[in-house]
Design a protein around this motif. Sequence first.
Motif, PDB file in Angstrom:
ATOM      1  N   SER A 152       0.846  -1.194   0.000  1.00 48.56           N
ATOM      2  CA  SER A 152       0.000   0.000   0.000  1.00 48.56           C
ATOM      3  C   SER A 152       0.884   1.248   0.000  1.00 48.56           C
ATOM      4  CB  SER A 152      -0.891   0.009   1.248  1.00 48.56           C
ATOM      5  OG  SER A 152      -1.518   1.271   1.443  1.00 48.56           O
ATOM      6  N   VAL A 153       0.329   2.356  -0.513  1.00 47.81           N
ATOM      7  CA  VAL A 153       1.039   3.629  -0.357  1.00 47.81           C
ATOM      8  C   VAL A 153       1.221   3.944   1.123  1.00 47.81           C
ATOM      9  CG1 VAL A 153       0.312   4.640  -2.552  1.00 47.81           C
ATOM     10  CG2 VAL A 153      -1.133   4.930  -0.530  1.00 47.81           C
ATOM     11  N   MET A 154       0.423   3.328   1.966  1.00 44.45           N
ATOM     12  CA  MET A 154       0.536   3.575   3.406  1.00 44.45           C
ATOM     13  C   MET A 154       1.777   2.923   4.012  1.00 44.45           C
ATOM     14  SD  MET A 154      -1.846   5.615   4.411  1.00 44.45           S
ATOM     15  CE  MET A 154      -2.169   5.327   6.154  1.00 44.45           C
ATOM     16  N   HIS A 155       2.534   2.181   3.208  1.00 41.14           N
ATOM     17  CA  HIS A 155       3.823   1.714   3.728  1.00 41.14           C
ATOM     18  C   HIS A 155       4.713   2.915   4.056  1.00 41.14           C
ATOM     19  CE1 HIS A 155       6.081   2.628  -0.038  1.00 41.14           C
ATOM     20  NE2 HIS A 155       7.140   2.440   0.700  1.00 41.14           N
ATOM     21  N   ARG A 156       4.377   4.078   3.465  1.00 38.84           N
ATOM     22  CA  ARG A 156       5.195   5.276   3.675  1.00 38.84           C
ATOM     23  C   ARG A 156       5.131   5.775   5.115  1.00 38.84           C
ATOM     24  NH1 ARG A 156       4.335   8.909  -1.815  1.00 38.84           N
ATOM     25  NH2 ARG A 156       4.227   7.180  -3.291  1.00 38.84           N
ATOM     26  N   ILE A 157       4.053   5.467   5.816  1.00 37.66           N
ATOM     27  CA  ILE A 157       3.970   5.857   7.231  1.00 37.66           C
ATOM     28  C   ILE A 157       4.389   4.709   8.142  1.00 37.66           C
ATOM     29  CG2 ILE A 157       2.056   7.427   6.701  1.00 37.66           C
ATOM     30  CD1 ILE A 157       0.284   5.378   8.383  1.00 37.66           C
ATOM     31  N   GLY A 158       4.761   3.591   7.553  1.00 36.86           N
ATOM     32  CA  GLY A 158       5.022   2.388   8.326  1.00 36.86           C
ATOM     33  C   GLY A 158       6.302   2.448   9.137  1.00 36.86           C
ATOM     34  N   HIS A 208       0.848  -2.114  -5.273  1.00 29.37           N
ATOM     35  CA  HIS A 208      -0.181  -1.479  -4.454  1.00 29.37           C
ATOM     36  C   HIS A 208      -1.288  -0.977  -5.371  1.00 29.37           C
ATOM     37  CE1 HIS A 208       0.394   2.868  -5.271  1.00 29.37           C
ATOM     38  NE2 HIS A 208       1.671   2.584  -5.416  1.00 29.37           N
ATOM     39  N   PRO A 209      -2.516  -0.887  -4.869  1.00 28.16           N
ATOM     40  CA  PRO A 209      -3.663  -0.540  -5.719  1.00 28.16           C
ATOM     41  C   PRO A 209      -3.971   0.943  -5.789  1.00 28.16           C
ATOM     42  CG  PRO A 209      -4.458  -1.229  -3.586  1.00 28.16           C
ATOM     43  CD  PRO A 209      -2.952  -1.324  -3.533  1.00 28.16           C
ATOM     44  N   GLY A 210      -3.088   1.811  -5.228  1.00 30.41           N
ATOM     45  CA  GLY A 210      -3.464   3.213  -5.109  1.00 30.41           C
ATOM     46  C   GLY A 210      -4.584   3.350  -4.089  1.00 30.41           C
ATOM     47  N   LEU A 263       0.427  11.104  -5.078  1.00 29.92           N
ATOM     48  CA  LEU A 263       0.644   9.935  -4.213  1.00 29.92           C
ATOM     49  C   LEU A 263       0.302   8.606  -4.877  1.00 29.92           C
ATOM     50  CD1 LEU A 263      -0.561  11.121  -0.688  1.00 29.92           C
ATOM     51  CD2 LEU A 263       1.759  10.649  -1.429  1.00 29.92           C
ATOM     52  N   GLU A 264       0.323   8.582  -6.210  1.00 32.00           N
ATOM     53  CA  GLU A 264       0.091   7.317  -6.932  1.00 32.00           C
ATOM     54  C   GLU A 264      -1.266   6.703  -6.579  1.00 32.00           C
ATOM     55  OE1 GLU A 264       3.432   4.918  -5.785  1.00 32.00           O
ATOM     56  OE2 GLU A 264       4.888   6.246  -6.733  1.00 32.00           O
ATOM     57  N   LEU A 265      -2.284   7.540  -6.426  1.00 27.53           N
ATOM     58  CA  LEU A 265      -3.582   7.035  -5.987  1.00 27.53           C
ATOM     59  C   LEU A 265      -4.415   6.468  -7.124  1.00 27.53           C
ATOM     60  CD1 LEU A 265      -4.721   9.692  -3.353  1.00 27.53           C
ATOM     61  CD2 LEU A 265      -3.369   7.605  -3.037  1.00 27.53           C
ATOM     62  N   TYR A 273       7.064   4.212  -6.082  1.00 31.64           N
ATOM     63  CA  TYR A 273       8.035   4.681  -5.100  1.00 31.64           C
ATOM     64  C   TYR A 273       8.050   3.745  -3.897  1.00 31.64           C
ATOM     65  CZ  TYR A 273       9.812   7.230  -1.078  1.00 31.64           C
ATOM     66  OH  TYR A 273      10.495   7.567   0.052  1.00 31.64           O
ATOM     67  N   ALA A 274       9.249   3.323  -3.507  1.00 33.65           N
ATOM     68  CA  ALA A 274       9.423   2.514  -2.298  1.00 33.65           C
ATOM     69  C   ALA A 274      10.473   3.174  -1.416  1.00 33.65           C
ATOM     70  CB  ALA A 274       9.858   1.099  -2.660  1.00 33.65           C
TER      71      ALA A 274
END
Length: 306
Positions: A152-158, A208-210, A263-265, A273-274
């Motif tokens: 998920s793009v939420m890996h960015r807050i991980g 990730h699916p956006g 944000l690649e949504l 982006y990783a």
Amino acid sequence: MRRSDWHPGLIPDLQDKTLLVTGANSGIGLEAVKQFADKGATVIMACRNTGKAEEAARAVRQHTPGAQLDFLPLDLADLASIGQFADAVKARYGAVDVLLNNAGLMAPPLQRTRDGFEMQFGTNHLGHFALTGQLVEVLEAAPAPRVVQVSSVMHRIGKFYWDNLNAEKWYSRWAFYGQSKLANLVFARDLNRRLETAGLKARAYAVHPGYSATHLQDTVIGGQIINKIMAQPARMGCLPGVMAATSDAVQPGGYYGPNGRFLELRGYPAPSYARRIASNRQVAQRLWDVSETLTGIRYLNDSSAH
């Protein structure tokens, strides 16, 4: 905006291929099943709920009459269920070409799996870690096997809460969702490295699916309203996973998502982006070790790779 040259018209013929999709009864999982079935694949629908799986299969057959579908029950929040599922797959199929680790849940109140893990880390990461390990053998029986892990793009807050992985000390639904999705990405990249090191055929990819409109948002206050404003449909959100499962243009160990500007949504699949931590070997080793310890499933570690 990153360039995307891939679209569903490039999905190859999948007759004689067997693809396994976790969380196949709704959202991007169901949309991926439709895409695979439409190209002639045999699709193993791994779902927790039999009734919902049968309803989903009917929807796929309305889309593709004669679709080759097989439902097997799987609860990723239960290690015993995962073991039984893996045994059933190996008994029924000589080879599986693609394992699409798609199932997941997002930001629920604190819950625990049957084995006592925090639900998001336990289902999104540990469940798929244990499942993948028990299917390496049947994957390796295929000519060019792939494992595709949905992050998920939420890996960015991980962040990894190593001293609180299972929320014994505190819990925040979004922090633990971010942890689980970072784990998905780290796992996929480390898995690919370990497969290569072991001299195996399988390769791993992360996607990730956006921001896609699915039932994941049902646990979030106002989630369905936000969906209507910002989300792309699930049939678009499934495409990074479909591309990684079927395209020759993707790179093993790569990470793919929508090519949209913000944000690649939204958009068609492209390299994503990783964060650098996703390729950190020390972090990956620690996650692998703790995942083996918690699940009791050991594979592709140093002793088994030589």
